[in-house]
Design a protein around this motif. Structure first.
Motif, PDB file in Angstrom:
ATOM      1  N   TYR A 107      -3.734   5.780   0.678  1.00  0.00           N
ATOM      2  CA  TYR A 107      -3.862   7.274   1.126  1.00  0.00           C
ATOM      3  C   TYR A 107      -2.332   7.310   1.140  1.00  0.00           C
ATOM      4  N   GLN A 108      -1.610   7.489   2.408  1.00  0.00           N
ATOM      5  CA  GLN A 108      -0.099   7.140   2.089  1.00  0.00           C
ATOM      6  C   GLN A 108       0.162   6.221   3.056  1.00  0.00           C
ATOM      7  N   GLY A 109       2.126   5.661   2.322  1.00  0.00           N
ATOM      8  CA  GLY A 109       2.136   4.718   3.109  1.00  0.00           C
ATOM      9  C   GLY A 109       2.214   3.216   2.231  1.00  0.00           C
ATOM     10  N   ARG A 110       1.222   3.429   1.333  1.00  0.00           N
ATOM     11  CA  ARG A 110       1.014   1.504   0.529  1.00  0.00           C
ATOM     12  C   ARG A 110       2.935   1.087   0.121  1.00  0.00           C
ATOM     13  N   GLY A 111       3.181   0.209   0.988  1.00  0.00           N
ATOM     14  CA  GLY A 111       4.135  -0.893   0.545  1.00  0.00           C
ATOM     15  C   GLY A 111       4.983  -0.755   1.554  1.00  0.00           C
ATOM     16  N   HIS A 112       4.795   0.385   2.821  1.00  0.00           N
ATOM     17  CA  HIS A 112       5.800   0.477   3.328  1.00  0.00           C
ATOM     18  C   HIS A 112       5.672  -0.592   4.968  1.00  0.00           C
ATOM     19  N   SER A 113       4.497  -0.312   5.681  1.00  0.00           N
ATOM     20  CA  SER A 113       4.431  -1.705   6.776  1.00  0.00           C
ATOM     21  C   SER A 113       3.000  -1.744   7.204  1.00  0.00           C
ATOM     22  N   MET A 114       3.330  -2.497   8.113  1.00  0.00           N
ATOM     23  CA  MET A 114       1.629  -2.528   9.811  1.00  0.00           C
ATOM     24  C   MET A 114       2.363  -3.166  10.498  1.00  0.00           C
ATOM     25  N   GLY A 115       1.453  -3.160  11.120  1.00  0.00           N
ATOM     26  CA  GLY A 115       0.761  -4.660  12.457  1.00  0.00           C
ATOM     27  C   GLY A 115      -0.006  -4.466  13.053  1.00  0.00           C
ATOM     28  N   ILE A 116       0.167  -5.667  13.285  1.00  0.00           N
ATOM     29  CA  ILE A 116      -1.134  -6.142  14.458  1.00  0.00           C
ATOM     30  C   ILE A 116      -1.020  -6.697  15.764  1.00  0.00           C
ATOM     31  N   HIS A 117      -1.911  -6.533  16.960  1.00  0.00           N
ATOM     32  CA  HIS A 117      -1.643  -6.833  17.921  1.00  0.00           C
ATOM     33  C   HIS A 117      -2.302  -8.480  18.004  1.00  0.00           C
ATOM     34  N   THR A 118      -2.248  -9.976  17.798  1.00  0.00           N
ATOM     35  CA  THR A 118      -3.476 -10.482  18.548  1.00  0.00           C
ATOM     36  C   THR A 118      -2.397 -12.197  18.408  1.00  0.00           C
ATOM     37  N   LYS A 119      -3.051 -12.534  18.768  1.00  0.00           N
ATOM     38  CA  LYS A 119      -3.325 -14.451  19.277  1.00  0.00           C
ATOM     39  C   LYS A 119      -3.357 -14.896  18.702  1.00  0.00           C
ATOM     40  N   ASN A 120      -4.257 -14.297  17.383  1.00  0.00           N
ATOM     41  CA  ASN A 120      -4.900 -14.590  16.112  1.00  0.00           C
ATOM     42  C   ASN A 120      -4.089 -14.811  15.338  1.00  0.00           C
ATOM     43  N   LEU A 121      -2.570 -16.285  14.675  1.00  0.00           N
ATOM     44  CA  LEU A 121      -2.123 -15.827  13.713  1.00  0.00           C
ATOM     45  C   LEU A 121      -2.363 -16.033  11.952  1.00  0.00           C
ATOM     46  N   ASP A 122      -3.366 -16.826  12.242  1.00  0.00           N
ATOM     47  CA  ASP A 122      -4.142 -17.132  11.109  1.00  0.00           C
ATOM     48  C   ASP A 122      -4.057 -15.818  10.587  1.00  0.00           C
ATOM     49  N   ARG A 123      -4.797 -14.081  10.826  1.00  0.00           N
ATOM     50  CA  ARG A 123      -4.763 -12.803  10.622  1.00  0.00           C
ATOM     51  C   ARG A 123      -3.676 -12.222  10.031  1.00  0.00           C
ATOM     52  N   ALA A 124      -3.327 -12.275  10.910  1.00  0.00           N
ATOM     53  CA  ALA A 124      -1.455 -11.611  10.575  1.00  0.00           C
ATOM     54  C   ALA A 124      -0.800 -12.516   9.202  1.00  0.00           C
ATOM     55  N   ARG A 125      -1.621 -13.818   9.261  1.00  0.00           N
ATOM     56  CA  ARG A 125      -0.997 -14.666   7.926  1.00  0.00           C
ATOM     57  C   ARG A 125      -2.050 -13.899   6.095  1.00  0.00           C
ATOM     58  N   GLU A 126      -3.119 -13.709   6.473  1.00  0.00           N
ATOM     59  CA  GLU A 126      -4.235 -12.920   5.642  1.00  0.00           C
ATOM     60  C   GLU A 126      -3.631 -11.627   5.662  1.00  0.00           C
ATOM     61  N   LEU A 127      -3.655 -10.787   6.443  1.00  0.00           N
ATOM     62  CA  LEU A 127      -2.983  -9.627   6.677  1.00  0.00           C
ATOM     63  C   LEU A 127      -1.727  -9.218   5.299  1.00  0.00           C
ATOM     64  N   ALA A 128      -0.618 -10.437   5.641  1.00  0.00           N
ATOM     65  CA  ALA A 128       0.985 -10.535   5.060  1.00  0.00           C
ATOM     66  C   ALA A 128      -0.197 -10.736   3.909  1.00  0.00           C
ATOM     67  N   ALA A 129      -1.671 -12.863   3.001  1.00  0.00           N
ATOM     68  CA  ALA A 129      -1.323 -12.802   1.925  1.00  0.00           C
ATOM     69  C   ALA A 129      -1.894 -11.118   1.039  1.00  0.00           C
ATOM     70  N   GLU A 130      -2.766 -10.887   1.532  1.00  0.00           N
ATOM     71  CA  GLU A 130      -3.377  -9.699   1.045  1.00  0.00           C
ATOM     72  C   GLU A 130      -3.121  -7.801   0.430  1.00  0.00           C
ATOM     73  N   LEU A 131      -2.329  -7.886   1.994  1.00  0.00           N
ATOM     74  CA  LEU A 131      -2.016  -6.074   1.680  1.00  0.00           C
ATOM     75  C   LEU A 131      -0.125  -5.880   1.096  1.00  0.00           C
ATOM     76  N   ASP A 132      -0.970  -4.808   0.682  1.00  0.00           N
ATOM     77  CA  ASP A 132       0.481  -4.695  -0.321  1.00  0.00           C
ATOM     78  C   ASP A 132       1.566  -4.059   0.226  1.00  0.00           C
ATOM     79  N   VAL A 133       2.241  -4.527   1.602  1.00  0.00           N
ATOM     80  CA  VAL A 133       2.926  -4.506   2.727  1.00  0.00           C
ATOM     81  C   VAL A 133       4.602  -4.843   2.118  1.00  0.00           C
ATOM     82  N   VAL A 134       5.626  -4.234   2.635  1.00  0.00           N
ATOM     83  CA  VAL A 134       6.806  -5.257   2.382  1.00  0.00           C
ATOM     84  C   VAL A 134       6.685  -5.736   3.796  1.00  0.00           C
TER      85      VAL A 134
END
Length: 474
Positions: free
Chosen positions: A372-399
Motif C-alpha cells: 500500500y505504501q512504503g514498498r522498497g523502503h524498510s521494515m523491522g523485527i524484534h525477535t531472538k529468532n534470526l531465521d525469521r529475520a532472514r526469511e523477511l529479508a529473502a521474501e519482502l521487497d524492501v532495501v
C-alpha cells in the motif's frame, strides 16, 4: 551573504541560476585537483560548522520556528549525531586517486569528481539533510547547490552560511556550497536540475519524479511507511523502549519512524502493556474514526498536526485528559489500504497496531502494508529468532530489514550497525529509485577503470554448454 541571491522572478531567476552555476564551476575547478588530505580537511571543517554546539542549537531552534515540525532537543541530537557519524564514514574512505586495485583482474579504479551537484532537500530536516549531502559531495571534490523546501529556507540558508564561513576560514572557495535564491519555486528547482551534473532529491515524490525526467542523471529516494514485527521470542520491554524512543524522536518527522507495529497474538497483551510502560496511550476503539477524520483533511495529512507533540494531538482528537500526558498514541487497526488511512505513513506520534495470529500472518500484514505504501523502503523485527529475520529479508521487497533496532536510529546508519550514515534512503526500483542502498559518498564519484592484460581466461565450449547438451542435446 555571498552564495544567496535575492529575489527577482522569471528570466531574472534563470540568470541567477547561471550566476550560481558560474561560481560553482569556478570553485569546483579549483578544488577538483585537491589531494585526499585537503579534501578531508574540507569535510572536517564543514562538519564542525554544524556540529559546533551553538550552531546546532541555533539551527534546531530556527527549524522548529520556521517549519513547526519536530522539537529542538531532538533536532540538535539529529544534527550532531548524523554529522558526526557521516564524518566518521567519510574520513575512513578514499575518494582521490586510486580507490581500488584488483591485480588478479588487471583493474585499477581512479576516483574523479562529477562536477556540480544539485541537492533538493525537505522541510523535515532543513539543516541536517543539506549538510549531509554537502559533505558527501565535497568528499568527491564536487561543488553543490542546494534547493531547500520553502518552509525551511531560513534554516538551510543559515546552514549554508555557517559552512561557507568555515570553508573560507581554511582557504577554500565558499562557492563550493551555495543555495538557490528565495523564494524557491518549482521553476527555479527545475532550472537547477537541468543545469547541474547530478541531482540528488530527498523530499516530495513530485520532486523525485521531476528529477528523473530532468535530463540530468538523478538519484531520488522514496517514501517511508515502516512496519515492525514483535514476535513471541522478543524481549518485550527492550522492544517497547526502542520503538518508543524511535517513534517519538523529533516528533516522528523521520521517514524511518515506525508507522505500524504488528504483534503476534501469543504476546499481544504483554507487548501492549510494555509499550504503555514506555508512555504509550492505547486509544479506545470508538475514537479511531475521529482520529482518521482529523489527521487527514481532504485525503491529505493535516499539516497542523504532523510532527506535533502528543498532548496537542490528544486534544485535537478529543481524547481523555490522561492521553495528554502520553509520549505517543497507539491505535488498533485490522485493515490495510486506501479505506484504512492508519495503515499509511502518518508523520505523527500515532502508531498503528495490528494483531497477527502467528508469524506467517504477521509477514502477510507487513507485505500488505508495504504494497500500500512504503514498498522498497524498510521494515523491522524484534525477535531472538534470526531465521525469521532472514526469511523477511529473502521474501519482502524492501532495501533494509532491521533486527532489534530502534528503527529511526538504525536505518540511516548507526554506531552499532554497518549501514552508512545518511538522511536519504534509496528504495530501489520498487519506488522507481536508481539506488537500493543508503545514499553515500560513492554516489558522488565518477570512476575511471585502468585495464591491463591478464592471463587469458577462456573456457571451452564443453565447459559452458555441456550441461545443456547433456540434458537437451545439441
Amino acid at each position: 551573504m555571498s552564495g544567496v541571491v535575492n529575489e527577482p522572478t522569471g528570466a531574472g531567476k534563470r540568470a541567477d541560476m547561471n550566476s550560481l552555476m558560474k561560481g560553482a564551476r569556478a570553485a569546483q575547478e579549483l578544488f577538483g585537483t585537491s589531494d585526499q588530505a585537503r579534501v578531508d580537511e574540507a569535510v572536517r571543517a564543514m562538519a564542525w560548522a554544524i556540529y559546533k554546539p551553538e550552531h546546532a542549537r541555533e539551527l534546531a531552534a530556527l527549524a522548529v520556528e520556521d517549519t513547526g515540525l519536530g522539537n529542538v532537543p531532538d533536532k540538535i541530537t539529529k544534527k550532531q549525531r548524523k554529522t558526526f557519524g557521516t564524518l566518521r564514514d567519510l574520513l575512513r574512505a578514499k575518494s582521490v586517486g586510486i580507490v581500488e586495485a584488483d591485480r588478479a583482474q588487471g583493474i585499477v579504479k581512479y576516483a574523479k569528481p562529477i562536477g556540480v551537484i544539485g541537492a533538493v532537500t525537505p522541510s523535515t530536516n532543513p539543516g541536517a539533510t543539506p549538510v549531509n549531502k554537502a559533505m558527501m559531495a565535497i568528499k568527491g571534490r564536487n561543488a553543490i547547490i542546494i534547493a531547500p523546501s520553502p518552509l525551511g529556507y531560513r534554516t538551510t540558508a543559515r546552514t549554508v552560511e555557517f559552512i561557507r564561513a568555515e570553508l573560507s576560514r581554511i582557504g577554500l572557495p565558499a562557492d563550493l556550497v551555495q543555495i538557490v535564491p528565495a523564494p524557491v519555486t518549482k521553476e527555479l528547482t527545475q532550472a537547477l536540475m537541468e543545469a547541474v551534473d547530478l541531482v540528488v532529491i530527498t523530499g516530495s515524490q513530485d520532486n523525485v519524479r521531476r528529477g528523473y525526467s530532468s535530463g540530468t542523471p538523478a538519484i531520488g529516494v522514496g517514501a517511508g511507511n515502516v512496519p515492525v514485527i514483535i514476535d513471541e521470542t522478543a524481549d518485550l520491554d527492550a522492544a517497547a523502549m526502542k520503538i518508543a524512543a524511535s517513534k517519538t524522536f523529533d516528533n516522528s518527522t523521520s521517514c524511518s519512524s515506525e508507522n505500524a507495529v504488528v504483534i503476534l497474538d501469543a504476546v499481544y497483551d504483554e507487548a501492549i502493556a510494555a509499550l504503555e510502560r514506555t508512555g504509550a496511550y492505547l486509544v479506545p476503539p470508538d475514537k479511531k474514526p475521529g482520529i482518521e477524520a482529523t489527521l487527514w483533511q481532504g485525503g491529505k495529512l493535516n499539516r497542523h498536526l504532523i510532527a506535533k507533540d502528543a498532548a496537542l494531538l490528544a486534544r485535537a482528537f478529543g481524547l481523555p485528559v490522561q492521553a495528554e500526558a502520553a509520549r505517543f498514541l497507539l491505535v488498533e487497526e485490522t485493515g490495510v489500504g486506501r479505506d484504512f488511512p492508519l495503515s499509511g505513513e502518518k508523520l505523527s506520534l500515532v502508531l498503528t497496531v495490528y494483531r497477527a495470529r502467528e508469524f506467517v500472518h504477521a509477514k502477510e500484514i507487513v507485505r500488505s502494508i508495504l504494497d500500500y505504501q512504503g514498498r522498497g523502503h524498510s521494515m523491522g523485527i524484534h525477535t531472538k529468532n534470526l531465521d525469521r529475520a532472514r526469511e523477511l529479508a529473502a521474501e519482502l521487497d524492501v532495501v533494509r530489514v532491521l533486527v532489534n533496532f530502534a528503527h529511526t536510529f538504525g536505518n540511516g546508519g548507526s554506531f552499532d550497525n554497518g549501514l552508512p550514515f545518511t538522511l536519504s534512503m534509496g528504495c530501489g526500483s520498487w519506488q522507481k529509485n536508481s539506488i537500493s542502498e543508503n545514499l553515500n559518498y560513492r554516489h558522488f564519484l565518477n570512476i575511471t577503470h585502468l585495464v591491463t592484460p591478464i592471463p587469458e581466461d577462456r573456457p571451452s565450449e564443453e565447459d559452458l554448454f555441456g550441461p545443456h547438451w547433456a540434458k537437451y542435446g545439441r
